[in-house]
Design a protein around this motif. Structure first.
Motif, PDB file in Angstrom:
ATOM      1  N   GLN A   3      81.411  25.825 -20.607  1.00 50.22           N
ATOM      2  CA  GLN A   3      82.179  24.637 -20.200  1.00 50.22           C
ATOM      3  C   GLN A   3      82.687  23.831 -21.395  1.00 50.22           C
ATOM      4  OE1 GLN A   3      79.718  22.162 -17.703  1.00 50.22           O
ATOM      5  NE2 GLN A   3      77.899  22.809 -18.819  1.00 50.22           N
ATOM      6  N   HIS A  62      80.797  16.659 -20.149  1.00 52.27           N
ATOM      7  CA  HIS A  62      80.215  15.628 -19.284  1.00 52.27           C
ATOM      8  C   HIS A  62      80.280  14.282 -19.977  1.00 52.27           C
ATOM      9  CE1 HIS A  62      78.321  19.409 -17.909  1.00 52.27           C
ATOM     10  NE2 HIS A  62      78.756  18.929 -16.766  1.00 52.27           N
ATOM     11  N   GLY A 110      73.156  21.197 -12.943  1.00 54.80           N
ATOM     12  CA  GLY A 110      74.207  21.660 -13.848  1.00 54.80           C
ATOM     13  C   GLY A 110      75.003  20.594 -14.571  1.00 54.80           C
ATOM     14  N   CYS A 111      75.339  19.502 -13.901  1.00 53.78           N
ATOM     15  CA  CYS A 111      76.182  18.480 -14.522  1.00 53.78           C
ATOM     16  C   CYS A 111      75.399  17.206 -14.827  1.00 53.78           C
ATOM     17  CB  CYS A 111      77.370  18.148 -13.620  1.00 53.78           C
ATOM     18  SG  CYS A 111      78.614  19.449 -13.573  1.00 53.78           S
ATOM     19  N   ALA A 171      82.311  18.922 -12.556  1.00 56.41           N
ATOM     20  CA  ALA A 171      82.467  19.415 -13.933  1.00 56.41           C
ATOM     21  C   ALA A 171      83.390  18.507 -14.749  1.00 56.41           C
ATOM     22  CB  ALA A 171      83.000  20.844 -13.926  1.00 56.41           C
ATOM     23  N   HIS A 231      80.673  25.353 -11.728  1.00 60.34           N
ATOM     24  CA  HIS A 231      80.695  26.114 -12.983  1.00 60.34           C
ATOM     25  C   HIS A 231      80.982  27.575 -12.654  1.00 60.34           C
ATOM     26  CE1 HIS A 231      77.948  22.640 -13.652  1.00 60.34           C
ATOM     27  NE2 HIS A 231      78.720  22.487 -14.706  1.00 60.34           N
TER      28      HIS A 231
HETATM   29 ZN   LIG Z   1      78.936  20.697 -15.552  1.00 59.29          ZN
END
Ligand SMILES: [Zn+2]
Length: 308
Positions: A279, A79, A223-224, A104, A139
Protein backbone atom coordinates in the motif's frame (compact mmCIF):
# COMPACT_ATOMS: atom_id res chain seq x y z
CA UNK A 1 6.18 10.71 7.79
CA UNK A 2 8.25 7.73 8.85
CA UNK A 3 11.30 6.61 6.96
CA UNK A 4 11.63 2.97 6.09
CA UNK A 5 13.74 1.06 8.59
CA UNK A 6 15.01 -1.52 6.23
CA UNK A 7 15.64 -5.08 7.28
CA UNK A 8 18.46 -7.06 5.73
CA UNK A 9 15.96 -8.92 3.56
CA UNK A 10 14.43 -5.70 2.21
CA UNK A 11 17.89 -4.39 1.40
CA UNK A 12 18.67 -7.65 -0.38
CA UNK A 13 15.45 -7.44 -2.39
CA UNK A 14 16.16 -3.82 -3.37
CA UNK A 15 19.74 -4.72 -4.36
CA UNK A 16 18.57 -7.67 -6.44
CA UNK A 17 16.08 -5.48 -8.29
CA UNK A 18 18.69 -2.77 -8.84
CA UNK A 19 21.12 -5.36 -10.19
CA UNK A 20 18.47 -6.73 -12.55
CA UNK A 21 17.72 -3.24 -13.79
CA UNK A 22 21.38 -2.45 -14.36
CA UNK A 23 21.83 -5.72 -16.23
CA UNK A 24 18.84 -4.95 -18.41
CA UNK A 25 20.17 -1.45 -19.09
CA UNK A 26 17.28 0.51 -17.59
CA UNK A 27 18.82 1.79 -14.38
CA UNK A 28 18.35 5.49 -15.12
CA UNK A 29 15.26 6.92 -13.48
CA UNK A 30 14.20 10.51 -13.21
CA UNK A 31 13.39 12.09 -9.91
CA UNK A 32 10.10 13.14 -11.51
CA UNK A 33 7.87 10.15 -10.79
CA UNK A 34 5.81 10.62 -13.90
CA UNK A 35 6.01 7.52 -16.10
CA UNK A 36 6.08 9.65 -19.25
CA UNK A 37 8.70 12.15 -18.11
CA UNK A 38 10.99 11.26 -20.99
CA UNK A 39 8.30 10.97 -23.66
CA UNK A 40 8.65 13.42 -26.56
CA UNK A 41 4.87 13.55 -27.04
CA UNK A 42 2.18 14.95 -24.81
CA UNK A 43 0.66 12.13 -22.79
CA UNK A 44 -2.70 10.85 -24.01
CA UNK A 45 -4.02 10.70 -20.44
CA UNK A 46 -3.11 12.53 -17.24
CA UNK A 47 -3.77 10.24 -14.29
CA UNK A 48 -3.50 10.97 -10.58
CA UNK A 49 -3.28 7.93 -8.26
CA UNK A 50 -3.80 8.21 -4.53
CA UNK A 51 -1.72 5.13 -3.63
CA UNK A 52 1.09 2.96 -4.99
CA UNK A 53 -0.82 -0.19 -6.11
CA UNK A 54 -2.88 1.52 -8.80
CA UNK A 55 0.12 3.68 -9.78
CA UNK A 56 2.15 0.51 -10.28
CA UNK A 57 -0.51 -1.23 -12.37
CA UNK A 58 -1.20 1.84 -14.51
CA UNK A 59 2.54 2.35 -15.04
CA UNK A 60 2.71 -1.19 -16.47
CA UNK A 61 -0.47 -0.86 -18.56
CA UNK A 62 -0.06 2.69 -19.88
CA UNK A 63 3.72 2.94 -20.25
CA UNK A 64 4.80 6.21 -21.80
CA UNK A 65 1.38 6.92 -23.24
CA UNK A 66 0.08 8.12 -19.86
CA UNK A 67 1.42 10.61 -17.36
CA UNK A 68 1.05 9.41 -13.78
CA UNK A 69 1.23 11.31 -10.54
CA UNK A 70 1.43 9.47 -7.22
CA UNK A 71 -0.15 11.34 -4.33
CA UNK A 72 1.24 9.33 -1.37
CA UNK A 73 4.85 9.82 -2.36
CA UNK A 74 7.53 7.15 -1.78
CA UNK A 75 8.50 7.03 1.90
CA UNK A 76 5.13 8.35 3.09
CA UNK A 77 2.49 6.31 4.87
CA UNK A 78 -0.92 5.96 3.25
CA UNK A 79 -2.80 5.94 6.53
CA UNK A 80 -3.33 9.36 8.01
CA UNK A 81 -2.23 11.05 4.76
CA UNK A 82 -3.74 14.50 4.23
CA UNK A 83 -4.00 15.76 0.62
CA UNK A 84 -2.57 19.22 0.04
CA UNK A 85 -4.02 22.07 -2.04
CA UNK A 86 -1.52 21.07 -4.78
CA UNK A 87 -2.79 17.46 -4.67
CA UNK A 88 -6.35 18.71 -5.12
CA UNK A 89 -5.33 20.96 -8.02
CA UNK A 90 -3.50 18.08 -9.75
CA UNK A 91 -6.55 15.82 -9.31
CA UNK A 92 -8.85 18.49 -10.77
CA UNK A 93 -6.67 18.85 -13.87
CA UNK A 94 -6.31 15.10 -14.48
CA UNK A 95 -8.35 12.97 -16.87
CA UNK A 96 -8.55 10.18 -14.31
CA UNK A 97 -8.30 10.12 -10.52
CA UNK A 98 -7.77 6.54 -9.34
CA UNK A 99 -8.45 5.95 -5.66
CA UNK A 100 -8.04 2.68 -3.76
CA UNK A 101 -11.42 2.79 -2.01
CA UNK A 102 -12.74 2.09 1.47
CA UNK A 103 -10.62 2.77 4.55
CA UNK A 104 -7.33 2.43 2.63
CA UNK A 105 -7.55 6.03 1.41
CA UNK A 106 -10.65 7.32 3.19
CA UNK A 107 -8.99 10.76 3.15
CA UNK A 108 -9.58 10.87 -0.62
CA UNK A 109 -13.24 11.70 0.14
CA UNK A 110 -12.09 15.23 0.95
CA UNK A 111 -10.65 15.52 -2.58
CA UNK A 112 -13.93 14.46 -4.18
CA UNK A 113 -15.79 16.96 -2.00
CA UNK A 114 -13.48 19.84 -2.86
CA UNK A 115 -12.74 19.57 -6.57
CA UNK A 116 -14.84 20.02 -9.68
CA UNK A 117 -15.33 16.67 -11.42
CA UNK A 118 -16.24 18.27 -14.78
CA UNK A 119 -13.01 17.10 -16.41
CA UNK A 120 -11.84 14.36 -14.07
CA UNK A 121 -13.31 10.87 -13.95
CA UNK A 122 -12.86 9.43 -10.45
CA UNK A 123 -12.76 5.65 -10.05
CA UNK A 124 -11.55 3.29 -7.34
CA UNK A 125 -9.34 0.24 -7.62
CA UNK A 126 -11.91 -1.72 -5.62
CA UNK A 127 -14.62 -0.85 -8.18
CA UNK A 128 -12.41 -2.43 -10.90
CA UNK A 129 -13.24 -5.83 -9.39
CA UNK A 130 -16.82 -5.43 -10.59
CA UNK A 131 -20.05 -4.13 -9.11
CA UNK A 132 -20.89 -7.27 -7.20
CA UNK A 133 -17.38 -8.20 -6.17
CA UNK A 134 -16.94 -9.55 -2.65
CA UNK A 135 -13.69 -8.84 -0.85
CA UNK A 136 -12.49 -9.28 2.71
CA UNK A 137 -11.01 -5.78 3.01
CA UNK A 138 -9.90 -3.05 0.63
CA UNK A 139 -6.25 -4.14 0.51
CA UNK A 140 -7.21 -6.12 -2.58
CA UNK A 141 -3.69 -5.69 -4.03
CA UNK A 142 -2.31 -8.22 -1.49
CA UNK A 143 -4.00 -10.99 -3.53
CA UNK A 144 -2.61 -11.89 -7.00
CA UNK A 145 -6.08 -13.10 -8.00
CA UNK A 146 -7.61 -9.71 -7.24
CA UNK A 147 -4.67 -7.92 -8.87
CA UNK A 148 -5.48 -9.78 -12.11
CA UNK A 149 -9.07 -8.52 -11.96
CA UNK A 150 -7.87 -5.00 -11.12
CA UNK A 151 -5.43 -4.99 -14.08
CA UNK A 152 -8.28 -6.02 -16.38
CA UNK A 153 -10.52 -3.30 -14.95
CA UNK A 154 -7.85 -0.61 -15.24
CA UNK A 155 -6.95 -1.55 -18.82
CA UNK A 156 -10.67 -1.40 -19.76
CA UNK A 157 -10.78 2.03 -18.15
CA UNK A 158 -7.81 3.33 -20.16
CA UNK A 159 -9.13 1.84 -23.42
CA UNK A 160 -12.45 3.61 -22.86
CA UNK A 161 -10.83 6.93 -21.96
CA UNK A 162 -8.33 6.76 -24.85
CA UNK A 163 -9.49 4.28 -27.55
CA UNK A 164 -6.53 5.11 -29.82
CA UNK A 165 -4.19 3.61 -27.22
CA UNK A 166 -6.01 0.30 -26.92
CA UNK A 167 -3.24 -1.80 -28.49
CA UNK A 168 -0.64 -0.37 -26.11
CA UNK A 169 -2.86 -0.76 -23.05
CA UNK A 170 -3.86 -4.36 -23.86
CA UNK A 171 -0.22 -5.33 -24.49
CA UNK A 172 0.96 -3.67 -21.26
CA UNK A 173 -1.80 -5.38 -19.29
CA UNK A 174 -1.01 -8.79 -20.81
CA UNK A 175 2.68 -8.51 -19.93
CA UNK A 176 1.99 -7.48 -16.34
CA UNK A 177 -0.80 -10.09 -16.00
CA UNK A 178 1.78 -12.84 -16.60
CA UNK A 179 3.60 -11.87 -13.39
CA UNK A 180 0.42 -12.13 -11.33
CA UNK A 181 -0.62 -15.41 -12.99
CA UNK A 182 2.70 -16.88 -11.84
CA UNK A 183 2.13 -15.44 -8.36
CA UNK A 184 -1.40 -16.87 -8.33
CA UNK A 185 0.08 -20.31 -9.01
CA UNK A 186 2.81 -19.77 -6.42
CA UNK A 187 0.40 -18.82 -3.63
CA UNK A 188 -2.00 -21.62 -4.64
CA UNK A 189 0.71 -24.26 -4.31
CA UNK A 190 2.02 -22.71 -1.07
CA UNK A 191 -1.49 -22.94 0.39
CA UNK A 192 -1.59 -26.70 -0.27
CA UNK A 193 1.24 -27.33 2.17
CA UNK A 194 1.11 -24.30 4.51
CA UNK A 195 0.14 -25.33 8.02
CA UNK A 196 1.53 -22.53 10.17
CA UNK A 197 -0.09 -19.14 10.66
CA UNK A 198 1.64 -15.99 9.40
CA UNK A 199 2.00 -13.87 12.55
CA UNK A 200 2.34 -10.09 12.30
CA UNK A 201 3.48 -7.99 15.24
CA UNK A 202 1.84 -5.19 13.28
CA UNK A 203 -1.32 -4.37 11.30
CA UNK A 204 -2.87 -7.26 9.36
CA UNK A 205 -3.83 -6.08 5.85
CA UNK A 206 -3.69 -9.52 4.18
CA UNK A 207 -7.36 -10.51 4.53
CA UNK A 208 -7.84 -10.80 0.74
CA UNK A 209 -4.70 -12.92 0.33
CA UNK A 210 -5.80 -15.12 3.24
CA UNK A 211 -9.33 -15.54 1.91
CA UNK A 212 -8.45 -16.15 -1.74
CA UNK A 213 -5.80 -18.79 -1.02
CA UNK A 214 -6.89 -20.27 2.32
CA UNK A 215 -3.87 -18.95 4.23
CA UNK A 216 -4.00 -17.99 7.90
CA UNK A 217 -2.76 -14.55 9.00
CA UNK A 218 -3.00 -13.14 12.50
CA UNK A 219 -1.90 -9.66 13.54
CA UNK A 220 -1.90 -7.19 16.40
CA UNK A 221 -4.17 -4.65 14.69
CA UNK A 222 -6.68 -4.53 11.86
CA UNK A 223 -5.44 -3.64 8.36
CA UNK A 224 -5.93 0.13 8.42
CA UNK A 225 -5.58 0.67 12.16
CA UNK A 226 -3.47 3.59 13.38
CA UNK A 227 -3.15 2.03 16.85
CA UNK A 228 0.32 1.45 18.22
CA UNK A 229 -0.61 0.17 21.71
CA UNK A 230 -1.54 -3.48 21.87
CA UNK A 231 -3.54 -5.08 24.68
CA UNK A 232 -1.89 -7.63 26.98
CA UNK A 233 -4.43 -10.24 25.83
CA UNK A 234 -3.59 -9.75 22.16
CA UNK A 235 0.14 -9.87 22.85
CA UNK A 236 -0.28 -13.07 24.87
CA UNK A 237 -2.36 -14.63 22.08
CA UNK A 238 0.25 -13.79 19.43
CA UNK A 239 3.14 -15.00 21.60
CA UNK A 240 1.38 -18.23 22.60
CA UNK A 241 0.51 -18.96 18.96
CA UNK A 242 4.08 -18.28 17.79
CA UNK A 243 5.48 -20.65 20.45
CA UNK A 244 2.85 -23.38 20.00
CA UNK A 245 3.15 -23.38 16.18
CA UNK A 246 6.97 -23.07 16.36
CA UNK A 247 6.97 -20.36 13.69
CA UNK A 248 10.54 -19.54 12.61
CA UNK A 249 9.69 -15.89 11.92
CA UNK A 250 7.25 -13.16 12.91
CA UNK A 251 6.60 -10.22 10.61
CA UNK A 252 6.19 -6.47 10.44
CA UNK A 253 5.15 -4.36 7.43
CA UNK A 254 7.16 -2.06 5.20
CA UNK A 255 7.64 1.49 6.55
CA UNK A 256 6.63 0.24 9.99
CA UNK A 257 8.56 0.71 13.22
CA UNK A 258 9.11 -2.95 14.24
CA UNK A 259 9.16 -2.41 18.05
CA UNK A 260 6.12 -4.59 18.69
CA UNK A 261 7.40 -7.26 16.31
CA UNK A 262 10.74 -7.20 18.16
CA UNK A 263 8.98 -7.79 21.51
CA UNK A 264 7.06 -10.68 19.97
CA UNK A 265 10.24 -12.14 18.48
CA UNK A 266 12.05 -11.94 21.83
CA UNK A 267 9.15 -13.57 23.67
CA UNK A 268 8.73 -16.41 21.16
CA UNK A 269 12.28 -17.00 19.95
CA UNK A 270 11.26 -16.34 16.32
CA UNK A 271 13.21 -14.19 13.87
CA UNK A 272 12.02 -10.74 12.75
CA UNK A 273 11.14 -10.51 9.06
CA UNK A 274 9.34 -7.97 6.86
CA UNK A 275 6.37 -8.39 4.52
CA UNK A 276 5.23 -5.91 1.90
CA UNK A 277 1.55 -4.95 1.98
CA UNK A 278 2.14 -2.90 -1.17
CA UNK A 279 0.00 0.00 0.00
CA UNK A 280 3.03 2.26 0.26
CA UNK A 281 6.64 2.13 -0.89
CA UNK A 282 9.94 3.32 0.53
CA UNK A 283 12.03 5.83 -1.41
CA UNK A 284 14.84 3.28 -1.85
CA UNK A 285 12.50 0.60 -3.23
CA UNK A 286 10.82 3.12 -5.53
CA UNK A 287 14.14 4.37 -6.88
CA UNK A 288 15.22 0.74 -7.44
CA UNK A 289 12.11 0.24 -9.60
CA UNK A 290 10.43 -2.26 -7.27
CA UNK A 291 6.95 -3.24 -8.52
CA UNK A 292 3.90 -4.57 -6.72
CA UNK A 293 4.55 -7.96 -8.36
CA UNK A 294 8.13 -7.91 -6.99
CA UNK A 295 6.71 -7.21 -3.53
CA UNK A 296 4.25 -10.12 -3.71
CA UNK A 297 7.03 -12.40 -4.99
CA UNK A 298 9.16 -11.38 -2.01
CA UNK A 299 6.24 -12.09 0.36
CA UNK A 300 5.66 -15.50 -1.24
CA UNK A 301 9.30 -16.43 -0.59
CA UNK A 302 9.16 -15.13 2.99
CA UNK A 303 5.92 -16.93 3.86
CA UNK A 304 7.20 -20.14 2.25
CA UNK A 305 10.35 -20.01 4.39
CA UNK A 306 8.31 -19.31 7.51
CA UNK A 307 6.47 -22.62 7.05
CA UNK A 308 9.57 -24.70 7.83
ZN1 LIG B 1 -4.86 0.08 4.90
Amino acid sequence: MKLHKKTGWAALAACAVLLLMLLSGCGARKEDISSSAESAHAPALEIVCTMFPQYDMLRAIGGERVRLTLMVQPGMEAHGFAPTVQDMAAAEKADLLVLTGGDADAWAESILENISLDKTQAVSLVSCLGENAVYADEHIFTSPRKCLAAIDGLSDLLCKADPDGEEIYRAGAATYRARFEALDEGFSSLAQTAKKPVILGDRQPFACLAEDYGLNFIGAFSGCSTDTEVSAETMARLTDTAIREEVPAVFHLELSEPALCRTLAEASGAQIRMLYSGQEISRADFDAGLTLADMLAYDLAQITEAQI
